[in-house]
Write a protein that holds these residues in place. Structure first.
Motif, PDB file in Angstrom:
ATOM      1  N   SER A  19      71.501  27.402 -45.275  1.00 58.43           N
ATOM      2  CA  SER A  19      70.796  27.546 -44.151  1.00 58.43           C
ATOM      3  C   SER A  19      69.322  26.888 -44.379  1.00 58.43           C
ATOM      4  N   LEU A 135      67.302  27.654 -40.253  1.00 57.00           N
ATOM      5  CA  LEU A 135      68.170  26.707 -39.290  1.00 57.00           C
ATOM      6  C   LEU A 135      69.307  27.588 -39.097  1.00 57.00           C
ATOM      7  N   GLU A 136      69.844  27.829 -37.889  1.00 56.60           N
ATOM      8  CA  GLU A 136      70.969  28.428 -37.752  1.00 56.60           C
ATOM      9  C   GLU A 136      72.282  27.566 -37.329  1.00 56.60           C
ATOM     10  N   GLY A 137      71.919  26.232 -36.767  1.00 55.87           N
ATOM     11  CA  GLY A 137      72.752  25.113 -36.147  1.00 55.87           C
ATOM     12  C   GLY A 137      72.826  24.070 -37.155  1.00 55.87           C
ATOM     13  N   GLU A 138      73.128  23.022 -36.772  1.00 55.45           N
ATOM     14  CA  GLU A 138      73.330  21.791 -37.438  1.00 55.45           C
ATOM     15  C   GLU A 138      72.184  20.919 -37.697  1.00 55.45           C
ATOM     16  N   ARG A 139      72.194  20.463 -38.972  1.00 58.28           N
ATOM     17  CA  ARG A 139      70.951  19.496 -39.142  1.00 58.28           C
ATOM     18  C   ARG A 139      70.778  18.240 -38.149  1.00 58.28           C
ATOM     19  N   ASP A 141      71.653  17.922 -35.106  1.00 56.41           N
ATOM     20  CA  ASP A 141      71.077  18.645 -33.807  1.00 56.41           C
ATOM     21  C   ASP A 141      69.656  19.025 -33.830  1.00 56.41           C
ATOM     22  N   TYR A 142      69.275  19.366 -34.993  1.00 57.47           N
ATOM     23  CA  TYR A 142      67.732  19.916 -35.057  1.00 57.47           C
ATOM     24  C   TYR A 142      67.036  18.956 -35.038  1.00 57.47           C
ATOM     25  N   ASN A 145      67.263  17.536 -31.092  1.00 56.72           N
ATOM     26  CA  ASN A 145      66.513  18.178 -30.659  1.00 56.72           C
ATOM     27  C   ASN A 145      64.798  18.201 -30.656  1.00 56.72           C
TER      28      ASN A 145
END
Length: 154
Positions: A19, A135-139, A141-142, A145
């Motif tokens: 992560s 980060l707890e999501g997808e790279r 997507d980061y 966003n």
């Protein structure tokens, strides 16, 4: 496990983060001249006493005259490091991967080594992320966003 210590052809151990760590990157110096410009969000993929590897949607040169500052938070403490890009590659469409060599004194290197060791121990013991800007999501997507946030009207 969220992190793995590796030792490749380096002087320091490096912790690979499953992560990534969200960080603020700023160009602070070019050819010995200080700058005061904006910063960008990047993702630190691994870190060790000698440097780090990060992802960014910015195209940066491999240049030891370009000093970068990275600021983030780990274990509820602010972490600030400095270094220059020694290698770059394309990670995916418009996302770049960079290797950074730290340009800090030995006490700063020792502090980073303590941090890496503490993170590795925490990952082994608890198998979850310690407090920090992980980060707890997808790279991808980061970065998408971040672009959407920048384009929002004020």
């Amino acid at each position: 496990m969220n992190g793995v210590i590796t030792r490749q052809q380096r002087d320091y151990f490096r912790l690979k983060l499953e992560s990534p760590l969200c960080s603020r990157m700023t160009i602070v110096m070019i050819k010995g001249k200080s700058l005061e410009i904006g910063s960008a969000e990047v993702l630190i993929e691994d870190i060790g006493g000698g440097g780090l590897r990060f992802l960014s949607d910015l195209k940066l040169p491999v240049n030891d005259q370009l000093v970068l500052q990275f600021e983030t938070e780990v274990f509820s403490q602010q972490l600030k490091t400095y270094g220059h890009v020694v290698r770059s590659s394309v990670w995916s469409d418009q996302i770049y991967e960079y290797a950074v060599k730290f340009t800090m004194d030995e006490s700063a290197h020792a502090e980073i080594n303590r941090l890496v060791n503490s993170l590795a121990i925490r990952f082994r013991q608890r198998g979850r992320l310690p407090s920090g800007r992980f980060l707890e999501g997808e790279r991808l997507d980061y970065f998408a966003n971040m672009k959407n946030t920048e384009q929002q009207p004020v």
